[in-house]
Design an enzyme around this catalytic site. Structure first.
Site, short mmCIF file in Angstrom:
data_model
loop_
_atom_site.label_atom_id
_atom_site.label_comp_id
_atom_site.label_asym_id
_atom_site.label_seq_id
_atom_site.Cartn_x
_atom_site.Cartn_y
_atom_site.Cartn_z
N THR A 246 0.80 -1.23 0.00
CA THR A 246 0.00 0.00 0.00
C THR A 246 0.83 1.28 0.00
O THR A 246 0.27 2.38 -0.01
CB THR A 246 -0.98 0.00 1.19
OG1 THR A 246 -0.22 -0.31 2.38
CG2 THR A 246 -2.06 -1.05 1.02
N GLY A 247 2.16 1.15 0.04
CA GLY A 247 3.02 2.31 -0.21
C GLY A 247 3.04 3.35 0.87
O GLY A 247 2.93 3.05 2.07
N HIS B 144 36.09 5.27 -25.48
CA HIS B 144 36.52 6.67 -25.47
C HIS B 144 35.88 7.41 -26.64
O HIS B 144 35.87 6.88 -27.74
CB HIS B 144 38.04 6.75 -25.58
CG HIS B 144 38.54 8.16 -25.71
ND1 HIS B 144 38.58 9.01 -24.62
CD2 HIS B 144 38.95 8.89 -26.79
CE1 HIS B 144 39.02 10.20 -25.03
NE2 HIS B 144 39.26 10.14 -26.34
P1 FAD Z 1 3.19 3.01 -4.03
O1 FAD Z 1 3.80 3.32 -5.31
O2 FAD Z 1 2.94 4.12 -3.07
O3 FAD Z 1 1.80 2.30 -4.38
C1 FAD Z 1 0.88 1.95 -3.40
C2 FAD Z 1 -0.49 1.89 -4.05
O4 FAD Z 1 -1.38 1.29 -3.13
C3 FAD Z 1 -1.07 3.26 -4.38
O5 FAD Z 1 -1.52 3.27 -5.71
C4 FAD Z 1 -2.27 3.39 -3.43
O6 FAD Z 1 -3.35 4.10 -3.99
C5 FAD Z 1 -2.65 1.94 -3.21
N1 FAD Z 1 -3.35 1.68 -1.96
C6 FAD Z 1 -2.98 2.05 -0.71
N2 FAD Z 1 -3.85 1.57 0.20
C7 FAD Z 1 -4.80 0.88 -0.51
C8 FAD Z 1 -5.93 0.13 -0.13
N3 FAD Z 1 -6.27 -0.04 1.15
N4 FAD Z 1 -6.68 -0.42 -1.11
C9 FAD Z 1 -6.33 -0.29 -2.42
N5 FAD Z 1 -5.25 0.39 -2.82
C10 FAD Z 1 -4.49 0.96 -1.88
N6 FAD Z 1 11.63 6.17 -6.44
C11 FAD Z 1 12.59 5.80 -7.29
O7 FAD Z 1 13.10 4.68 -7.18
N7 FAD Z 1 13.03 6.63 -8.29
C12 FAD Z 1 12.52 7.87 -8.45
O8 FAD Z 1 12.93 8.59 -9.36
C13 FAD Z 1 11.51 8.30 -7.57
N8 FAD Z 1 10.97 9.53 -7.70
C14 FAD Z 1 9.97 9.90 -6.84
C15 FAD Z 1 9.46 11.19 -6.99
C16 FAD Z 1 8.45 11.62 -6.14
C17 FAD Z 1 7.89 13.01 -6.30
C18 FAD Z 1 7.94 10.74 -5.14
C19 FAD Z 1 6.82 11.17 -4.25
C20 FAD Z 1 8.45 9.47 -4.99
C21 FAD Z 1 9.49 9.04 -5.84
N9 FAD Z 1 10.06 7.78 -5.72
C22 FAD Z 1 11.07 7.40 -6.56
C23 FAD Z 1 9.63 6.83 -4.68
C24 FAD Z 1 8.68 5.78 -5.29
O9 FAD Z 1 7.58 6.43 -5.87
C25 FAD Z 1 8.21 4.81 -4.22
O10 FAD Z 1 9.32 4.26 -3.53
C26 FAD Z 1 7.41 3.67 -4.85
O11 FAD Z 1 6.30 4.18 -5.52
C27 FAD Z 1 6.96 2.68 -3.77
O12 FAD Z 1 6.23 1.68 -4.37
P2 FAD Z 1 5.11 0.86 -3.58
O13 FAD Z 1 4.60 -0.15 -4.56
O14 FAD Z 1 5.64 0.38 -2.29
O15 FAD Z 1 3.98 1.91 -3.21
#
Ligand code: FAD
Ligand code: NAI
Length: 466
Positions: free
Chosen positions: A143-144, A444
């Site tokens: 869920t990030g 190079h």
């Molecule tokens: P997330 O991408 O946060 O996805 C989680 C998903 O779960 C979301 O879509 C959310 O809506 C969904 N969700 C949550 N709870 C529920 C629920 N109960 N039911 C249904 N859906 C739910 N990382 C890099 O490696 N390189 C980069 O260049 C980079 N740039 C970034 C720039 C910005 C501005 C930001 C904010 C972050 C950046 N990151 C970057 C970090 C990267 O975005 C995160 O580390 C990554 O998205 C994490 O992935 P995840 O799958 O854990 O969670």
């Protein structure tokens, strides 16, 4: 009630990659996402849109400041922010559509709605007034995270903003205050500084990008000061207020003196927090730690062995590629395989210009661990390729074990560092010595020659071109 082998909550780079790998391994897979587009923070409001704006703003900056030097005379270019944002939105749509395609191709069932645990094997999916329930043998929490709010600086999403709003502004700020000199602060601060905003960064610690090797912090600060960004380190922000048009920020400096800042926008970029609100973890007895992260063991299992968690919602670097590796790891673990992730070898990149990229341990960490080491550095300004393109800021720094010459840390700031760091990752995965790299032919003229030269310097202080 539909039954699945595995249900994944969250479709970010952790969740959607886990879904693909589970499907590849023959599992009947469900992916649940609360938003109407897949891809999570990274694709919708993170990695991809920020890089689109970084690229666009870099083109503008080059047109303003480098074209004349290259012998290209143009009329003074103007920023069309609406077009820049609209292009960014198109890039995001193409990318999220690509995930839809991948889900269909892999026969993954996608549920749009908010997922929450009813009990150990049942998940309720709510969409407006409708509720669907599915059952799953195994579950992955993906869920990030969400932007962290300062208690005295609630996001009003108009003037006091997070990265999400900063990716969608309707005007170029005149004066943008950025709280936090971390990755988001420097990347989005760079976007607006390039477009003409006066950007002031306020940072609690005494340096920028504090997790990186100190040499990188020093160099990036130097380069971004040249871009016009003002830095205030060792400042503790105490208050942020807005009258709807202006934002006032109060902070105390090292000497405990109050300092005031004014701007038309304030970007708060002080980190991100795990997102578990409404997930119903209490219904399955899963705990979070003091920082709100879901606790997992080395197999990324929660206290319930059939429920796993990956990505930003658990400990470790908040990076898309770390979440992806964990998605694959969990899918393969569920299938009875024995995958492995070396967390020390997950690279970090800051997409400023020059770019910062790093893998392995920093000099500070190596020193603290009491390991004897040697350092080899090479500046980009000594490289023909860098002079040809006009990208002479930065350096490569390779740290290796004094006794064995094994590479322990690989740090670079300079042109294309984000892509060049892959050489460091490969080398360290295979436990290369600095001399291994020093003896490999590097084409190079390329920016990669700086890596060979830094490796030569680390080997025996025998860089050729300094
Ligand atoms: P997330 O991408 O946060 O996805 C989680 C998903 O779960 C979301 O879509 C959310 O809506 C969904 N969700 C949550 N709870 C529920 C629920 N109960 N039911 C249904 N859906 C739910 N990382 C890099 O490696 N390189 C980069 O260049 C980079 N740039 C970034 C720039 C910005 C501005 C930001 C904010 C972050 C950046 N990151 C970057 C970090 C990267 O975005 C995160 O580390 C990554 O998205 C994490 O992935 P995840 O799958 O854990 O969670
Ligand atoms: P961050 O953790 O990188 O930086 C936050 C900064 O804010 C730190 O320097 C910290 O010392 C400072 N800070 C904290 N509280 C403060 C306060 N009260 N006053 C002043 N300064 C304060 O977090 P950021 O930049 O918000 O990014 C969040 C996450 O997103 C990061 O973990 C990062 O990994 C990820 N991300 C990754 C990117 C990439 O890989 N290129 C790009 C953007 C984000």
């Amino acid at each position: 009630m539909d039954k699945f082998d595995v249900a994944i909550i969250g479709s970010g780079p952790g969740g959607y990659v886990a879904a693909i790998r589970c499907a590849q391994l023959g599992m009947k897979t469900a992916l649940i996402e609360k938003y109407s587009t897949l891809g999570g923070t990274c694709l919708n409001v993170g990695c991809i849109p920020s890089k689109a704006l970084l690229d666009s703003s870099e083109h503008f900056h080059n047109a303003m400041h480098s074209f004349a030097d290259h012998g290209i005379d143009i009329e003074t270019p103007k920023v069309n922010l609406a077009q820049m944002i609209s292009r960014k939105n198109a890039v995001v749509s193409q990318t999220t559509d690509g995930i839809d395609f991948l889900m269909k191709k892999n026969k993954i069932t996608v549920f749009q709605g908010f997922g929450s645990f009813v009990d150990d094997h049942t998940i309720a999916i709510k969409k407006e007034t409708e509720e669907t329930k599915i059952s799953a043998n195994k579950v992955i929490i993906a869920t990030g995270s969400k932007p962290t709010e300062l208690p005295f600086a609630k996001f009003d999403k108009e003037r006091i903003i997070s990265s999400t709003e900063a990716l969608n502004l309707k005007e170029v700020p005149k004066q943008m205050i950025v709280i936090g000199a971390g990755v988001i602060g420097l990347e989005l601060g760079s976007v607006y500084a390039r477009l003409g905003s006066e950007v002031t960064v306020i940072e609690y610690l005494d340096k920028a990008i504090p997790g990186y090797d100190s040499a990188m912090s020093k160099e990036i600060t130097k380069s971004l000061k040249k871009l016009g960004i003002k830095f205030n380190f060792s400042h503790k922000v105490t208050d942020v207020s807005s009258d709807g048009k202006k934002v006032s920020v109060s902070a105390t400096d090292k000497k405990n003196q109050e300092v005031k800042f004014e701007g038309d926008y304030c970007l708060v970029a002080v980190g991100r927090s795990a997102y578990t609100a409404g997930l119903g973890l209490e219904n399955v007895g899963i705990k979070t730690d003091q920082r709100g992260k879901v606790e997992v063991n080395e197999k990324l299992q929660t206290s319930k062995e059939h429920i796993f968690a990956i990505g930003d919602v658990i400990k470790g670097a908040m990076l898309a590629h770390k979440a992806e590796e964990e998605g694959v790891f969990v899918a393969e673990t569920m299938a009875g395989q024995k995958p492995h992730i070396d967390y020390n070898l997950i690279p970090g990149v800051v997409y400023t210009w020059p770019e910062v990229a790093s893998v392995g341990r920093t000099e500070e960490q190596i020193k603290e661990a009491g390991i004897s080491y040697k350092v080899g550095s090479f500046p980009f300004r000594a490289l023909g390729r860098a002079r040809a393109s006009g990208d002479t800021d930065g350096l490569v720094k390779i740290i290796s074990d004094k006794n064995t010459d094994e590479i322990l840390g690989f740090h670079m700031i300079g042109p294309r560092a984000a892509d060049l760091i892959a050489e460091g990752v490969v080398a360290m995965e295979y436990r290369a010595s600095a001399e291994d790299i020093a003896r490999m032919s590097h084409a190079h003229p390329t920016f990669a020659e700086a890596i060979k030269e830094a490796a030569l310097a680390a080997t025996d202080n025998r860089a050729l071109h300094v």
